[in-house]
Design an enzyme around this catalytic site. Structure first.
Site, PDB file in Angstrom:
ATOM      1  N   ASP A  70      -6.961   4.320  -4.631  1.00  0.00           N
ATOM      2  CA  ASP A  70      -7.638   4.192  -3.322  1.00  0.00           C
ATOM      3  C   ASP A  70      -8.243   5.578  -3.069  1.00  0.00           C
ATOM      4  OD1 ASP A  70      -7.908   2.309  -0.825  1.00  0.00           O
ATOM      5  OD2 ASP A  70      -7.318   4.210   0.047  1.00  0.00           O
ATOM      6  N   LYS A 106       0.875  -1.183   0.000  1.00  0.00           N
ATOM      7  CA  LYS A 106       0.000   0.000   0.000  1.00  0.00           C
ATOM      8  C   LYS A 106       0.903   1.221   0.000  1.00  0.00           C
ATOM      9  CE  LYS A 106      -4.419   1.083   0.187  1.00  0.00           C
ATOM     10  NZ  LYS A 106      -5.614   0.369  -0.271  1.00  0.00           N
TER      11      LYS A 106
HETATM   12  P1  NDP Z   1     -12.877   7.725  -2.950  1.00  0.00           P
HETATM   13  O1  NDP Z   1     -11.786   8.697  -2.765  1.00  0.00           O
HETATM   14  O2  NDP Z   1     -13.421   7.483  -4.298  1.00  0.00           O
HETATM   15  O3  NDP Z   1     -14.098   8.080  -1.990  1.00  0.00           O
HETATM   16  C1  NDP Z   1     -13.923   8.154  -0.610  1.00  0.00           C
HETATM   17  C2  NDP Z   1     -15.222   8.639   0.010  1.00  0.00           C
HETATM   18  O4  NDP Z   1     -15.129   8.539   1.431  1.00  0.00           O
HETATM   19  C3  NDP Z   1     -15.513  10.094  -0.290  1.00  0.00           C
HETATM   20  O5  NDP Z   1     -16.883  10.270  -0.294  1.00  0.00           O
HETATM   21  C4  NDP Z   1     -14.855  10.815   0.887  1.00  0.00           C
HETATM   22  O6  NDP Z   1     -15.411  12.085   1.161  1.00  0.00           O
HETATM   23  C5  NDP Z   1     -15.176   9.853   2.002  1.00  0.00           C
HETATM   24  N1  NDP Z   1     -14.126   9.973   3.042  1.00  0.00           N
HETATM   25  C6  NDP Z   1     -12.795   9.789   2.884  1.00  0.00           C
HETATM   26  N2  NDP Z   1     -12.138  10.004   4.034  1.00  0.00           N
HETATM   27  C7  NDP Z   1     -13.093  10.334   4.925  1.00  0.00           C
HETATM   28  C8  NDP Z   1     -13.049  10.666   6.288  1.00  0.00           C
HETATM   29  N3  NDP Z   1     -11.886  10.695   6.975  1.00  0.00           N
HETATM   30  N4  NDP Z   1     -14.232  10.943   6.895  1.00  0.00           N
HETATM   31  C9  NDP Z   1     -15.405  10.883   6.215  1.00  0.00           C
HETATM   32  N5  NDP Z   1     -15.502  10.586   4.913  1.00  0.00           N
HETATM   33  C10 NDP Z   1     -14.354  10.313   4.283  1.00  0.00           C
HETATM   34  O7  NDP Z   1     -12.325   6.338  -2.315  1.00  0.00           O
HETATM   35  P2  NDP Z   1     -12.841   4.866  -2.545  1.00  0.00           P
HETATM   36  O8  NDP Z   1     -14.308   4.846  -2.737  1.00  0.00           O
HETATM   37  O9  NDP Z   1     -11.970   4.236  -3.558  1.00  0.00           O
HETATM   38  O10 NDP Z   1     -12.475   4.189  -1.146  1.00  0.00           O
HETATM   39  C11 NDP Z   1     -13.386   4.136  -0.046  1.00  0.00           C
HETATM   40  C12 NDP Z   1     -12.931   3.052   0.922  1.00  0.00           C
HETATM   41  O11 NDP Z   1     -12.907   1.785   0.243  1.00  0.00           O
HETATM   42  C13 NDP Z   1     -11.533   3.229   1.509  1.00  0.00           C
HETATM   43  O12 NDP Z   1     -11.514   2.690   2.826  1.00  0.00           O
HETATM   44  C14 NDP Z   1     -10.676   2.354   0.606  1.00  0.00           C
HETATM   45  O13 NDP Z   1      -9.488   1.929   1.241  1.00  0.00           O
HETATM   46  C15 NDP Z   1     -11.625   1.181   0.385  1.00  0.00           C
HETATM   47  N6  NDP Z   1     -11.348   0.363  -0.776  1.00  0.00           N
HETATM   48  C16 NDP Z   1     -11.306   0.902  -2.031  1.00  0.00           C
HETATM   49  C17 NDP Z   1     -11.063   0.099  -3.121  1.00  0.00           C
HETATM   50  C18 NDP Z   1     -11.133   0.602  -4.525  1.00  0.00           C
HETATM   51  O14 NDP Z   1     -11.100  -0.218  -5.442  1.00  0.00           O
HETATM   52  N7  NDP Z   1     -11.256   1.900  -4.759  1.00  0.00           N
HETATM   53  C19 NDP Z   1     -10.742  -1.338  -2.952  1.00  0.00           C
HETATM   54  C20 NDP Z   1     -10.902  -1.817  -1.606  1.00  0.00           C
HETATM   55  C21 NDP Z   1     -11.153  -0.979  -0.580  1.00  0.00           C
HETATM   56  P3  NDP Z   1     -14.623  13.418   0.698  1.00  0.00           P
HETATM   57  O15 NDP Z   1     -14.871  13.508  -0.772  1.00  0.00           O
HETATM   58  O16 NDP Z   1     -15.234  14.501   1.485  1.00  0.00           O
HETATM   59  O17 NDP Z   1     -13.184  13.182   1.052  1.00  0.00           O
END
Ligand code: NDP
Length: 449
Positions: free
Chosen positions: A162, A122
């Site tokens: 991510d 990561k």
């Molecule tokens: P994105 O950046 O596309 O979206 C993240 C979302 O979560 C946004 O809506 C963001 O809001 C919100 N967010 C992020 N940090 C915080 C925080 N500290 N508090 C509240 N809201 C938060 O990321 P992904 O959708 O790709 O990832 C989401 C989760 O899924 C993560 O935990 C990631 O590790 C996990 N994941 C992702 C994979 C992938 O293929 N993308 C694979 C496996 C797991 P804002 O826009 O305001 O920051």
């Protein structure tokens, strides 16, 4: 047995998220160690919790005003026993060694569960893409890759996206890697379709999570049709979770970002989801605008002094936490269970605190840990690597069918391992045990390296 966790905590006392992820695994695999004394003599736990390599570097870049800025770049190469390091890059101001080590550690187990040959890693940066222009993001990505390129390669370490790293960032990162190495290889996954990306990769994590929930319900002869679902986040994972839930006849009613969440009692339908995709992916706007556009929706801003997240306090059947780590605490878990939620399927990595998980396990609801339920993303990344190696691309149906098959097989692997080690129905224990066995057996085969 030495108290491995105490040693890890004493060595890096500030790495709380990493301790949390390690503690969960240590507790789950205790019966495996009891059955295999050899594992203790070979110090497999000590070895699997120590990264093979940690890379930390300076990332200087220039903003649009000509001001030089400096961020920190990281890559944790955690374990390569079963394949090249594989795992995403996260760009978010909260990124530090603890968060990336926890994510890399989880990734090792997750990748092992997919049945594909991928080790775990990561990386990322404390750079915040929010509010930056495309040119600033490009300059940052180029500077980041100038260093990262020395450490990665299609047979060595293959990063992906991510939080904060989507198609735009992957494009800029890939472009710089190609220029530096003068080669066009599958060194990153999550690429755009026109130049090496795989169909279904953007959808894979969200779709996979919903397939996993559907498998869990299937064990109880139930389906997702008609179920009210709470979803957090509004990024990649949340969007495709909502999309697949709609297709399966469920009713998603919430979405969030780091400023607040929306509750749409009427349900988020395909038209509203299209609005979200444009809002978040093209305009990079805030979720609040959904409530402005769709009357009847309630927007609640984040209250930093509250001891719980009101998103998890609505009547519902299922919850899909898909934003970030530790977004469901003990009180949230009590609220979920009290509101009738019977399925918690983690799209995010480690979104539930240990106290929250204990509540889910005590109340015997269907609880899927992220390392099992969100493995669809990295699984299709593995399929993207396979397609890149063969220089061809599979049709959508083929990739989706493989994704479904992999999620079904992860589900069965978790249940079988949990039953074999005396915790039937405990997906968390099953995921940890099955992933652990696969990786440590490969480590033992390969000697002390
Ligand atoms: P994105 O950046 O596309 O979206 C993240 C979302 O979560 C946004 O809506 C963001 O809001 C919100 N967010 C992020 N940090 C915080 C925080 N500290 N508090 C509240 N809201 C938060 O990321 P992904 O959708 O790709 O990832 C989401 C989760 O899924 C993560 O935990 C990631 O590790 C996990 N994941 C992702 C994979 C992938 O293929 N993308 C694979 C496996 C797991 P804002 O826009 O305001 O920051």
């Amino acid at each position: 047995m030495t108290d491995i966790l105490a040693v890890i905590k004493a060595r890096d006392p500030e790495q709380r998220e990493f301790h949390q992820a390690v503690q969960e695994v240590i507790e789950s695999v205790r019966p495996v160690l009891d059955r295999n004394p050899e594992y203790r003599r070979m110090a497999v736990l000590e070895r699997i919790t120590e990264p093979e390599r940690v890379i930390l570097f300076r990332v200087p870049w220039m903003d649009d005003q000509g001001q030089v800025r400096v961020n920190r770049g990281f890559r944790i190469e955690m374990n390569s026993a079963i394949g090249p390091y594989k795992g995403g890059l996260r760009f978010h101001p909260s990124v530090n060694l603890s968060i990336l080590k926890f994510l890399a550690f989880e990734q090792v187990f997750k990748n092992a569960l997919t049945t594909l040959a991928m080790g775990g890693g990561k990386g990322g940066s404390d750079f915040d893409p929010k509010g930056k222009s495309d040119n600033e993001v490009m300059r940052f990505c180029q500077s980041f890759m100038c260093e990262l390129a020395r450490h990665i390669g299609p047979d060595t370490d293959v990063p992906a996206g991510d939080i904060g790293v989507g198609a735009r960032e992957i494009g800029y990162l890939f472009g710089m890697y190609k220029k530096l190495r003068n080669e066009f290889t599958g060194v990153l996954t999550g690429k755009s379709l026109g130049w090496g990306g795989s169909l279904i990769r953007p959808e894979a994590t969200g779709y996979g999570s919903v397939y996993f929930a559907s498998e869990m319900l299937g064990v109880k002869n139930d389906t997702l049709a008609g179920k009210t679902c709470l979803v957090s986040g509004s990024g990649n994972v949340a969007q495709f979770t909502v999309g697949k839930l709609i297709q399966m006849g469920a009713k998603p009613v919430t979405l969030s970002d780091s400023s607040g969440y929306i509750y749409d009692e009427a349900g988020i339908n395909s038209e509203k989801l299209d609005f979200i995709k444009k809002l978040k992916n093209l305009r990079r706007g805030r979720i609040k605008e959904y409530a402005d556009k769709y009357p009847g929706t309630v927007y609640t801003p984040v209250n930093p002094s509250s001891d719980c997240n009101p998103l998890w306090n609505h009547k519902a059947d299922c919850a899909f936490p898909s934003a970030t780590q530790n977004e469901i605490n003990e009180k949230d878990a009590q609220n979920l269970v009290g509101n009738g939620v019977k399925v918690v399927c983690e799209g995010a990595n480690m979104p539930s605190t240990p106290d929250a998980v204990n509540i889910f396990l005590e109340r015997k609801i269907l609880y899927a840990p992220g390392k099992a339920s969100n493995a669809g993303g990295v699984a299709v990344s593995g399929l993207e690597m396979a397609q890149n190696s063969m220089r061809l691309s599979w049709p959508k149906e083929e990739v989706d069918n493989r994704l479904k098959f992999i999620m079904k097989s992860i589900h069965k692997t978790c249940l079988d391992a949990a039953a074999e080690y005396g915790t039937p129905g405990n997906y968390m224990a099953g995921a940890n045990i099955a992933g652990f066995l696969k990786v440590v057996n490969a480590m033992l085969d390969q000697g002390l390296v």
